[in-house]
Design an enzyme around this catalytic site. Structure first.
Site, PDB file in Angstrom:
ATOM      1  CG  ASP A  89      -1.870   1.133   1.288  1.00 19.83           C
ATOM      2  OD1 ASP A  89      -2.102   1.751   0.231  1.00 19.83           O
ATOM      3  OD2 ASP A  89      -2.393   1.409   2.369  1.00 19.83           O
ATOM      4  CB  THR A  90       1.915   3.630  -2.609  1.00 22.31           C
ATOM      5  OG1 THR A  90       0.682   3.854  -3.303  1.00 22.31           O
ATOM      6  CG2 THR A  90       2.700   2.547  -3.321  1.00 22.31           C
ATOM      7  N   GLY A  91      -0.394   4.171  -0.040  1.00 17.11           N
ATOM      8  CA  GLY A  91      -1.196   5.239   0.547  1.00 17.11           C
ATOM      9  C   GLY A  91      -1.157   5.269   2.067  1.00 17.11           C
ATOM     10  CG  ASP A 133     -11.249   1.085   2.992  1.00 15.03           C
ATOM     11  OD1 ASP A 133     -10.921   1.347   4.166  1.00 15.03           O
ATOM     12  OD2 ASP A 133     -10.899   0.045   2.405  1.00 15.03           O
ATOM     13  CG  ASP A 274      -3.961   4.512  -2.013  1.00 18.86           C
ATOM     14  OD1 ASP A 274      -3.205   3.570  -1.714  1.00 18.86           O
ATOM     15  OD2 ASP A 274      -4.989   4.788  -1.375  1.00 18.86           O
ATOM     16  CB  SER A 275      -0.496   0.458  -4.729  1.00 17.53           C
ATOM     17  OG  SER A 275      -0.122   0.286  -3.369  1.00 17.53           O
ATOM     18  N   GLY A 276      -3.207   0.998  -2.816  1.00 17.31           N
ATOM     19  CA  GLY A 276      -4.179   0.342  -1.952  1.00 17.31           C
ATOM     20  C   GLY A 276      -5.606   0.739  -2.265  1.00 17.31           C
ATOM     21  CB  THR A 278     -10.006  -1.157  -6.148  1.00 20.15           C
ATOM     22  OG1 THR A 278      -9.429  -2.152  -5.318  1.00 20.15           O
ATOM     23  CG2 THR A 278     -10.506  -1.776  -7.403  1.00 20.15           C
TER      24      THR A 278
END
Ligand SMILES: *[C@@H]1O[C@H](CO)[C@@H](O)[C@H](O)[C@H]1NC(C)=O
Ligand SMILES: *[C@@H]1O[C@H](CO)[C@@H](O)[C@H](O)[C@H]1NC(C)=O
Ligand SMILES: *[C@@H]1O[C@H](CO)[C@@H](O)[C@H](O)[C@H]1NC(C)=O
Length: 390
Positions: A89-91, A133, A274-276, A278
């Site tokens: 997760d980049t976020g 989220d 943000d890779s985290g 979708t």
């Protein structure tokens, strides 16, 4: 996932240096490449895991549709090398793993048992993180030996959280963002600890806290992160470097405009890469213009997203940054509902905007945590590899 801030944080002080990636000094002293590759599996999960409420349409007949992506990599924790899969997760900026007390599917990739590791140390500090989220995790910080799944990059006394309670369903999370975004720093004002990229640097595995993210094509079952380097074989054309927008305490960069269905829409807002996440989130005004351009219907939602004619899935959603345009095929954004219709897999937000997986898969992104810069290029999808250290 984007970690929630309690308040808008002060922009981090930028100390931008101009001596970027030094070229080899001379041909004779060849530096040993200090690069650490971390491969991950792309895991697809049903969309409903991320958003379940406010579904206006009935649940589709066909089994829904693996539309959420997770990037699972394996780490070895403890003296006895407990193998645990975590979502990269980049976020966010903390590593946490479930422990034996955690319930639910989050344990499917393994869980941490400090009693089985002779190097485990409870540092008596509690940990809690809230994600954008609305999921959260709580537990206790430990230090222990951690290495990558293949045994490389072994870190002694690395700090991470052992989680006893979480509403995250997929797995533990390996947050690799700026250390100023660690949960205890944001919520309690703690002094940052060396999170994963910084610990790799401190241990001498890499020269700089920099990593490159290659998520691969939407169909691919795997991708990779290179800590301390980039794979020039996987970059198509130039890389451009963008400075942190400075508006949030994350590595945001400014999207100038997007072009969709012949309409150029001014955006001019910072986005977190943000890779985290979708999905990508646009400022509400630009989101509405994108939906209008595609002929989307916000009064008929599918998992909170606008529905649209499936014929909208042609052409690109093109993102213009200062100096580069990244094309995202609309077939990555306009997705089938499973019952004959389609929806636009984007959201509007009045908070921080996010470029999630559906953007990141179409870019090659280098995160420079040293001086808060992002370098962006078009990806070349290939198994060829030519790695240089940064
Ligand atoms: C998502 O769907 C699956 C399978 O239909 C179901 O088991 C699960 O409980 C759902 N999750 C949520 C959060 O609604
Ligand atoms: C979703 O992905 C899982 C694992 O990747 C797979 O087992 C399952 O069949 C997929 N479901 C659908 C509906 O494609
Ligand atoms: C969409 O973007 C791709 C990649 O840049 C490009 O090859 C293609 O021509 C674009 N399609 C349209 C319709 O502009």
């Amino acid at each position: 996932m984007v970690q929630l801030s309690l308040q808008t944080l002060l922009p981090i002080a930028l100390c931008l240096s101009s001596f970027a990636s030094a070229a080899p000094v001379d041909g004779l002293t060849k530096r040993a490449p200090k690069v650490l590759g971390l491969d991950f599996d792309v895991v697809k999960a049903p969309l409903n895991e991320t958003l379940s409420s406010l579904v206006k349409r009935g649940t589709p007949n066909s089994p829904l549709i693996n539309k959420s992506y997770y990037y699972i990599t394996y780490l070895l924790l403890g003296s006895n090398k407990q193998k645990i899969g975590v979502d990269i997760d980049t976020g966010s900026s903390d590593l946490w793993v479930p422990n034996s007390q955690t319930s639910g599917t989050v344990k499917e990739y393994g869980y941490y048992d400090p009693s089985k590791s002779t190097t485990a140390k409870d540092i008596h500090k509690s940990f809690k993180i809230n994600y954008g989220d609305k999921t959260s995790s709580t537990g206790e910080f430990y230090t222990d030996t951690v290495s990558l799944g293949d045994g490389s990059g072994k870190l002694s006394n690395f700090q991470f959280a052992s989680i006893s309670s979480t509403s995250v369903s997929q797995s533990g999370i390996l947050g690799i963002g700026l250390n100023t975004l660690e949960a205890n720093v944001v919520y309690n004002g703690d002094v940052p600890y060396n999170n994963f990229p910084l610990a790799l640097k401190n241990a001498g595995y890499i020269d700089n806290a920099i990593y490159s993210l290659y998520l691969n094509t939407p169909d691919a079952t795997g991708g990779s992160i290179l800590f301390g380097g980039k794979d020039v074989a996987k970059i198509d054309g130039p890389l451009i470097t963008l400075q942190h927008s400075g508006e949030y305490n994350r590595l945001d960069i400014t999207v100038d405009s997007v072009t969709v269905a012949g309409n150029q829409i001014t955006v001019s807002a910072p986005f977190n890469l943000d890779s985290g996440s979708t999905v990508s989130y646009f400022p509400t005004d630009s989101f509405n213009q994108i939906v209008d351009s595609l002929g989307g219907d916000t009064s008929n939602l599918f998992y909170k997203r606008p529905t649209v004619a499936c014929s909208a899935a042609t052409g690109n959603l093109s993102f213009t940054f200062h100096g580069i345009t990244i094309d995202v095929p609309l077939s990555d954004i306009v997705l089938e509902t499973g019952d004959g219709g389609c929806f636009i897999n984007l959201f509007g937000t009045d908070e921080e905007a996010i470029l999630g997986d559906n953007f990141l898969r179409r870019a090659y992104v280098i995160y420079n945590l040293e001086n808060s810069e992002i370098s962006l290029g078009k990806p070349k999808y290939t198994t060829a590899s030519s790695i240089v250290s940064l």
